[in-house]
Design a protein around this motif. Structure first.
Motif, PDB file in Angstrom:
ATOM      1  N   ARG A   1       0.830  -1.209   0.000  1.00  0.00           N
ATOM      2  CA  ARG A   1       0.000   0.000   0.000  1.00  0.00           C
ATOM      3  C   ARG A   1       0.861   1.254   0.000  1.00  0.00           C
ATOM      4  O   ARG A   1       0.479   2.290  -0.536  1.00  0.00           O
ATOM      5  N   GLU A   2       2.018   1.176   0.640  1.00  0.00           N
ATOM      6  CA  GLU A   2       2.888   2.341   0.753  1.00  0.00           C
ATOM      7  C   GLU A   2       3.606   2.681  -0.545  1.00  0.00           C
ATOM      8  O   GLU A   2       3.853   3.846  -0.844  1.00  0.00           O
ATOM      9  N   ASN A   3       3.959   1.663  -1.330  1.00  0.00           N
ATOM     10  CA  ASN A   3       4.798   1.926  -2.509  1.00  0.00           C
ATOM     11  C   ASN A   3       4.096   1.662  -3.835  1.00  0.00           C
ATOM     12  O   ASN A   3       4.735   1.667  -4.890  1.00  0.00           O
ATOM     13  N   TRP A   4       2.787   1.393  -3.826  1.00  0.00           N
ATOM     14  CA  TRP A   4       2.123   0.927  -5.046  1.00  0.00           C
ATOM     15  C   TRP A   4       2.262   1.904  -6.209  1.00  0.00           C
ATOM     16  O   TRP A   4       2.435   1.491  -7.352  1.00  0.00           O
ATOM     17  N   GLY A   5       2.212   3.200  -5.948  1.00  0.00           N
ATOM     18  CA  GLY A   5       2.325   4.176  -7.031  1.00  0.00           C
ATOM     19  C   GLY A   5       3.675   4.102  -7.723  1.00  0.00           C
ATOM     20  O   GLY A   5       3.770   4.094  -8.955  1.00  0.00           O
ATOM     21  N   LYS A   6       4.737   4.042  -6.932  1.00  0.00           N
ATOM     22  CA  LYS A   6       6.095   3.956  -7.480  1.00  0.00           C
ATOM     23  C   LYS A   6       6.300   2.653  -8.239  1.00  0.00           C
ATOM     24  O   LYS A   6       6.875   2.638  -9.337  1.00  0.00           O
ATOM     25  N   VAL A   7       5.810   1.540  -7.668  1.00  0.00           N
ATOM     26  CA  VAL A   7       5.983   0.228  -8.299  1.00  0.00           C
ATOM     27  C   VAL A   7       5.225   0.150  -9.620  1.00  0.00           C
ATOM     28  O   VAL A   7       5.755  -0.333 -10.631  1.00  0.00           O
ATOM     29  N   VAL A   8       3.993   0.635  -9.641  1.00  0.00           N
ATOM     30  CA  VAL A   8       3.194   0.601 -10.869  1.00  0.00           C
ATOM     31  C   VAL A   8       3.856   1.431 -11.965  1.00  0.00           C
ATOM     32  O   VAL A   8       3.918   1.019 -13.126  1.00  0.00           O
ATOM     33  N   TYR A   9       4.387   2.602 -11.598  1.00  0.00           N
ATOM     34  CA  TYR A   9       5.062   3.447 -12.588  1.00  0.00           C
ATOM     35  C   TYR A   9       6.299   2.738 -13.161  1.00  0.00           C
ATOM     36  O   TYR A   9       6.512   2.737 -14.381  1.00  0.00           O
TER      37      TYR A   9
END
Length: 461
Positions: free
Chosen positions: A34-42
């Motif tokens: 939940r904390e890193n999902w934005g970075k990982v998806v990008y």
């Protein structure tokens, strides 16, 4: 799974494995939180985009080298990645057409599409689907019963020798396109026949060489290799393909350079079509071919996917849950069953594309999904332009693939293991192009384990 002790415990029973195999959100997704999902998806999206752009010309080239149509490679690469990412055992692996399958599929298409024996491309394709489905069933059973780990027993010397031999066969088979020959003999256009036969065909057609096609081929090779050395973020094959296509359509328009459409017609934007399995009347020879090709597909699928998964964990410096070889076998089985049914062909883990994906930042299976969707999207909108690619460009890309398969560091590593290991590598590397894929590899394995057994018994006596 005991992460605190650094030990990963995979299920040890068939029922336990089956339950894991159908668990979508397993340990492969552990790096997405939940904390890193934005970075990982990008990062996964960026990696998927880079690999998709690189994979389109390579997939077309592999398909053509196999005797298939260019769009079959695009379909196979996209669908195999979707299935493999869903059911496979690796966090990072990118699935698609690979060089190791070229001699196998080329042999099927060449033999069963021969009009002299009542064959056609359609019947050959149907037979390929049939043996691929059988191999998929075998791989699924092997995965359920925990056979995946045994793929690691194939000696590295034979794997390296097999890779070198395939590279030589691919390079030789695609020189016809670089030389600009519209009709260079069917023998040279496939990797399913011996090295000497190809040389004889080459000499017989030397007066038909097109120097402008050679220029396109060399330029494609040089652009691809140079740009990818600079950065994996530069889609070298796509830039090389665009440059070659532009040259062939403008300043070299009157130089009689053979294009993809000259051999295959238009590339449809509607890619998916059901392809049912089939085979000729059963004979002893056909039964042998079924066993032969199923064994070949299973061997390449198993060994290359395990090798690629292992390489991916090392390259990504994965310190958490490693790949699961049994789930990888299960995923490979579904890839071989589903992909050929919609105009694709057998695929496995792709070493170069997996490495590119990891270097571009891939962290989870999302990168594979992005690669598949983006590849299909680009192919849909670019279909009318893909048919304008010079065949010499396709040849140049495949020769670049072949050159990347031969790694000096791996050969030196085998040499340091001793004379026996080095001689087995050389033997395999020679036998694969001189005979055929399975004869070369299986004879090498028999010699290797017999000699090792005799040596061990002699030492213990």
């Amino acid at each position: 799974m005991n992460r605190s002790s650094g030990i990963t415990a995979f299920p040890t029973t068939p029922v336990g494995r089956l339950k894991l195999f159908f668990t979508f959100f397993d340990s492969r997704w552990e790096d997405l939180t939940r904390e890193n999902w934005g970075k990982v998806v990008y990062k996964d999206f960026s990696a998927g985009l880079i690999v998709a752009m690189t994979a389109i010309p390579m997939a077309m080239g592999f398909a053509i080298a196999m005797g298939m149509r260019p769009e079959h490679g695009i379909i196979a690469g996209a669908l195999a990645c979707l299935v493999g990412r869903t059911f496979g055992g690796s966090k990072y692996q990118v699935y698609g057409p690979t060089a190791a399958f070229i001699p196998i599929i080329a042999a099927v298409i060449t033999k069963y599409s021969d009009p002299a024996t009542g064959g056609s491309f359609e019947s050959a394709h149907a037979f390929l689907v049939f043996v691929s489905i059988l191999s998929g069933i075998v791989l699924i059973v092997m995965g359920i019963f925990g056979v995946g780990k045994y793929a690691k027993l194939v000696p590295n010397s034979i794997i390296v020798g097999f890779t070198v031999g395939i590279a030589v066969a691919i390079a030789l088979s695609n020189f016809k396109d670089i030389l600009g020959l519209a009709s260079f003999s069917d023998l040279v256009g496939t990797t399913s026949v011996g090295f000497l036969a190809k040389l004889d065909a080459a000499r017989a057609n030397r007066d038909m060489i097109n120097v402008w096609a050679i220029l396109i081929g060399i330029l494609t090779f040089a652009i691809t290799k140079t740009l990818l050395r600079i950065s994996v973020y530069i889609p070298g094959p796509v830039i090389a393909m665009g440059t070659a296509t532009l040259l062939a359509a403008t300043v070299l328009a009157d130089k009689k350079i053979l294009l993809v459409k000259d051999l295959y017609g238009s590339i449809p934007s509607n890619l998916f079509k059901l392809q049912l399995p089939g085979f000729p009347d059963m004979t002893g020879a056909l039964a042998f071919d079924i066993v032969y090709f199923v064994a070949a597909i299973v061997f390449v699928s198993g060994v290359e996917s395990i090798l690629c998964s292992s390489m991916a964990d090392k390259l990504a410096k994965n310190t958490r849950t490693p790949f699961n070889p049994d789930k990888e076998f299960f995923g490979q089985g579904l890839v071989q069953i589903i992909t050929p049914l919609v105009q694709g062909f057998p695929c496995t883990g792709a070493l170069a594309r997996t490495a590119t994906s990891i270097k571009a930042g891939a962290t989870t299976p999302l990168a594979g999904y992005f690669k598949a969707v983006l590849k299909l999207t680009m192919a849909y909108f670019l279909a009318q332009y893909l048919e304008l690619i010079p065949m010499a460009c396709i040849g140049g890309i495949l020769v670049w693939v072949a050159s990347n398969m031969i790694k000096v560091s791996e050969i030196k590593e085998i040499r340091h293991l001793g004379k026996f290991e080095f001689s087995m590598m050389v033997y395999t590397a020679l036998m694969v192009p001189l005979t055929d894929f399975l004869t070369g590899v299986l004879s090498a394995l028999v010699i290797y384990f017999i000699v090792r057994k005799v040596f061990v018994e002699k030492v213990m006596a």
